[in-house]
Design a protein around this motif. Structure first.
Motif, mmCIF file in Angstrom:
data_model
loop_
_atom_site.group_PDB
_atom_site.id
_atom_site.type_symbol
_atom_site.label_atom_id
_atom_site.label_comp_id
_atom_site.label_asym_id
_atom_site.label_seq_id
_atom_site.Cartn_x
_atom_site.Cartn_y
_atom_site.Cartn_z
ATOM 1 N N TYR A 1 0.787 -1.226 0.000
ATOM 2 C CA TYR A 1 0.000 0.000 0.000
ATOM 3 C C TYR A 1 0.824 1.284 0.000
ATOM 4 C CZ TYR A 1 -3.594 -3.201 1.901
ATOM 5 O OH TYR A 1 -4.460 -4.239 2.120
ATOM 6 N N SER A 2 2.117 1.211 -0.118
ATOM 7 C CA SER A 2 2.937 2.404 0.118
ATOM 8 C C SER A 2 2.529 3.579 -0.765
ATOM 9 C CB SER A 2 4.420 2.076 -0.087
ATOM 10 O OG SER A 2 4.670 1.617 -1.403
ATOM 11 N N SER A 3 2.209 3.326 -2.030
ATOM 12 C CA SER A 3 1.814 4.421 -2.919
ATOM 13 C C SER A 3 0.494 5.037 -2.484
ATOM 14 C CB SER A 3 1.706 3.917 -4.362
ATOM 15 O OG SER A 3 2.961 3.502 -4.852
ATOM 16 N N LEU A 4 -0.446 4.192 -2.053
ATOM 17 C CA LEU A 4 -1.733 4.704 -1.577
ATOM 18 C C LEU A 4 -1.560 5.507 -0.298
ATOM 19 C CD1 LEU A 4 -4.828 4.832 -1.740
ATOM 20 C CD2 LEU A 4 -4.896 2.657 -0.492
ATOM 21 N N ILE A 5 -0.771 4.992 0.636
ATOM 22 C CA ILE A 5 -0.536 5.696 1.894
ATOM 23 C C ILE A 5 0.127 7.048 1.626
ATOM 24 C CG2 ILE A 5 0.772 5.655 4.043
ATOM 25 C CD1 ILE A 5 -1.642 3.870 4.128
ATOM 26 N N ASN A 6 1.112 7.077 0.750
ATOM 27 C CA ASN A 6 1.779 8.342 0.422
ATOM 28 C C ASN A 6 0.808 9.326 -0.216
ATOM 29 O OD1 ASN A 6 4.230 7.419 1.399
ATOM 30 N ND2 ASN A 6 4.929 6.681 -0.599
ATOM 31 N N ARG A 7 -0.076 8.820 -1.062
ATOM 32 C CA ARG A 7 -1.070 9.675 -1.706
ATOM 33 C C ARG A 7 -2.025 10.271 -0.677
ATOM 34 N NH1 ARG A 7 -1.446 12.003 -6.867
ATOM 35 N NH2 ARG A 7 -3.620 12.177 -7.483
ATOM 36 N N ILE A 8 -2.472 9.445 0.252
ATOM 37 C CA ILE A 8 -3.366 9.915 1.314
ATOM 38 C C ILE A 8 -2.662 10.937 2.190
ATOM 39 C CG2 ILE A 8 -4.554 9.193 3.427
ATOM 40 C CD1 ILE A 8 -5.265 6.583 2.006
ATOM 41 N N ASP A 9 -1.412 10.630 2.568
ATOM 42 C CA ASP A 9 -0.654 11.535 3.423
ATOM 43 C C ASP A 9 -0.398 12.880 2.737
ATOM 44 O OD1 ASP A 9 0.774 12.008 5.900
ATOM 45 O OD2 ASP A 9 2.612 11.887 4.705
ATOM 46 N N GLU A 10 -0.154 12.845 1.437
ATOM 47 C CA GLU A 10 0.094 14.060 0.670
ATOM 48 C C GLU A 10 -1.116 14.997 0.662
ATOM 49 O OE1 GLU A 10 1.093 15.253 -4.004
ATOM 50 O OE2 GLU A 10 1.181 13.161 -3.332
ATOM 51 N N HIS A 11 -2.322 14.412 0.728
ATOM 52 C CA HIS A 11 -3.555 15.203 0.679
ATOM 53 C C HIS A 11 -4.300 15.165 2.013
ATOM 54 C CE1 HIS A 11 -2.690 14.370 -3.589
ATOM 55 N NE2 HIS A 11 -3.264 15.534 -3.810
ATOM 56 N N LYS A 12 -3.569 14.932 3.084
ATOM 57 C CA LYS A 12 -4.172 14.797 4.411
ATOM 58 C C LYS A 12 -5.028 16.012 4.784
ATOM 59 C CE LYS A 12 -1.657 13.010 7.669
ATOM 60 N NZ LYS A 12 -0.663 12.825 8.756
ATOM 61 N N GLY A 13 -4.578 17.187 4.397
ATOM 62 C CA GLY A 13 -5.307 18.404 4.758
ATOM 63 C C GLY A 13 -6.677 18.505 4.119
ATOM 64 N N LYS A 14 -6.932 17.736 3.067
ATOM 65 C CA LYS A 14 -8.232 17.772 2.390
ATOM 66 C C LYS A 14 -9.187 16.691 2.892
ATOM 67 C CE LYS A 14 -6.303 19.537 -1.968
ATOM 68 N NZ LYS A 14 -6.177 19.291 -3.434
ATOM 69 N N ILE A 15 -8.697 15.808 3.773
ATOM 70 C CA ILE A 15 -9.481 14.653 4.204
ATOM 71 C C ILE A 15 -10.199 14.929 5.511
ATOM 72 C CG2 ILE A 15 -9.368 12.240 4.937
ATOM 73 C CD1 ILE A 15 -6.980 11.905 3.035
ATOM 74 N N GLU A 16 -11.511 14.709 5.502
ATOM 75 C CA GLU A 16 -12.322 14.833 6.708
ATOM 76 C C GLU A 16 -12.175 13.582 7.577
ATOM 77 O OE1 GLU A 16 -14.925 16.497 9.465
ATOM 78 O OE2 GLU A 16 -14.122 17.441 7.654
ATOM 79 N N LYS A 17 -12.334 12.416 6.976
ATOM 80 C CA LYS A 17 -12.200 11.162 7.707
ATOM 81 C C LYS A 17 -12.054 10.019 6.709
ATOM 82 C CE LYS A 17 -17.191 10.416 8.105
ATOM 83 N NZ LYS A 17 -18.338 10.349 9.051
ATOM 84 N N ILE A 18 -11.601 8.887 7.209
ATOM 85 C CA ILE A 18 -11.524 7.665 6.420
ATOM 86 C C ILE A 18 -12.378 6.613 7.121
ATOM 87 C CG2 ILE A 18 -10.041 5.836 5.532
ATOM 88 C CD1 ILE A 18 -7.750 7.839 5.474
ATOM 89 N N VAL A 19 -13.315 6.040 6.380
ATOM 90 C CA VAL A 19 -14.154 4.962 6.895
ATOM 91 C C VAL A 19 -13.547 3.653 6.402
ATOM 92 C CG1 VAL A 19 -16.474 3.992 6.977
ATOM 93 C CG2 VAL A 19 -16.169 6.464 6.767
ATOM 94 N N PHE A 20 -13.336 2.722 7.309
ATOM 95 C CA PHE A 20 -12.531 1.547 6.978
ATOM 96 C C PHE A 20 -13.095 0.295 7.627
ATOM 97 C CE2 PHE A 20 -9.028 -1.389 7.816
ATOM 98 C CZ PHE A 20 -8.432 -1.474 6.560
#
Length: 346
Positions: free
Chosen positions: A287-306
């Motif tokens: 998942y490293s690419s996905l995690i990096n993508r999420i981390d890069e746009h962290k400021g735009k994320i309200e929450k993650i449902v998992f």
């Protein structure tokens, strides 16, 4: 109900083992395949059918427990004329005629002009709020005007992350005695039993806040969707050819606005071994690419449902990697009996 006003993107993984996840009627009902890439395919229509059938099975008491004032209905469904009859598919015109009579006991052509009828339909038909619909207005289906509602929740076709293999088919036969007194002998049918050896299937979906305004998709609906997508397949895919499909991972990234979409989340996950998989025990995702993508746009994320299946080791690894990036973990599954975990931004 508050209308959804923030975009979301969804990644959903489930696997199919020794079954037919989506047969193609033009190919002897063979599992749908991208033969060039060696991928098993599942259409969005097949997947949404699981959800619609699941919602139809929810009883009145459960709808009320979920916070709905009345039992939710489905636009695309089958009907039986009596409890003893087999349910049959009805046309869109037949369906709107029935709904118009339920609304004010008048014809659909007359009723469809009333703005309050459209609102009544949206409050009653949950699949239209999610997926939209084309509702005929003319006297004959396919002619005249129609009301087109674009659904805020849209799915791509699903495909397997691994190279899937169709097993050699065996011929299946069924024999029946004469059905009437004057009939003699036996009647038989023959067919092919096509199955996939193993496929880890991935779907990508978007939730558009702009489109939600048109169908009145609510935050409560979206919360229901988070659990329905996980629960539908094990409860509905129970026919002989569909049995042995299991949800493995659900991820919904909810943004802070109605502008943000990162793109197909499947792009940033990688299956270490793509050939020779036989079960979930063989699956290892990176998942490293996905995690990096999420981390890069962290400021735009309200929450993650998992959510992840208890047997899916790679799903548990994603939890750990999200926590390492500072996402705080709050498990709400015990509080409402639904298999959902929230990761809030830290």
């Amino acid at each position: 109900m508050s209308v959804v006003n923030k975009n979301s993107e969804i990644l959903f993984l489930y696997d199919a083992q020794l079954c037919n996840p989506n047969g193609d009627p033009d190919e002897e009902n063979k599992p749908r395949m991208d033969y060039e890439a060696g991928r098993s395919l599942v259409s969005d229509v097949r997947f949404k059918r699981y959800l619609r059938d699941y919602w139809l099975e929810i009883q009145e008491e459960e709808w009320k427990r979920l916070g709905y004032d009345e039992h939710q209905d489905i636009w695309i469904r089958k009907f039986a004329e009596s409890p003893e009859d087999e349910p049959k598919t009805v046309s869109a015109k037949q369906r709107i005629d029935v709904l118009a009579k339920q609304f004010n006991n008048k014809s659909a052509k007359e009723t469809i002009k009333k703005t309050e009828f459209k609102q009544w339909l949206l409050e009653r038909l949950i699949d239209i709020r999610f997926f939209g619909a084309t509702i005929p207005v003319g006297d004959e289906e396919g002619r005249g005007a129609s009301i087109a509602l674009t659904g805020p929740v849209q799915f791509t076709w699903g495909y397997s992350l691994n190279r899937a293999e169709i097993l050699p088919s065996s011929t299946i036969t069924s024999h029946f005695a004469g059905r009437e007194q004057e009939d003699k002998g036996q009647y038989g049918t023959m067919g092919k039993d096509w199955r996939i050896k193993y496929a880890l299937l991935a779907f990508y979906s978007t939730v558009s806040a702009w489109r939600a305004k048109g169908t009145r998709l609510s935050d409560k609906d979206l919360t229901l969707f988070d659990s329905s997508i996980v629960e539908a397949i094990p409860l509905i895919a129970t026919t002989r050819s569909k049995l042995n499909q299991t949800p493995r991972l659900y991820l919904r990234i909810e943004y802070k606005d109605d502008q943000t979409f990162l793109g197909d989340l499947r792009t940033w996950i990688n299956l270490d071994q793509k050939d020779g998989l036989a079960s979930i025990a063989d699956v290892q995702l990176e998942y490293s690419s996905l995690i990096n993508r999420i981390d890069e746009h962290k400021g735009k994320i309200e929450k993650i449902v998992f959510w992840t299946h208890s047997d899916f080791v790679s799903g548990k690894e994603l939890i750990r990697e999200l926590e390492e990036k500072g996402f705080k973990h709050q498990d709400i599954s015990k509080s409402n009996d639904k298999p959902v975990t929230y990761f809030y931004q830290g």
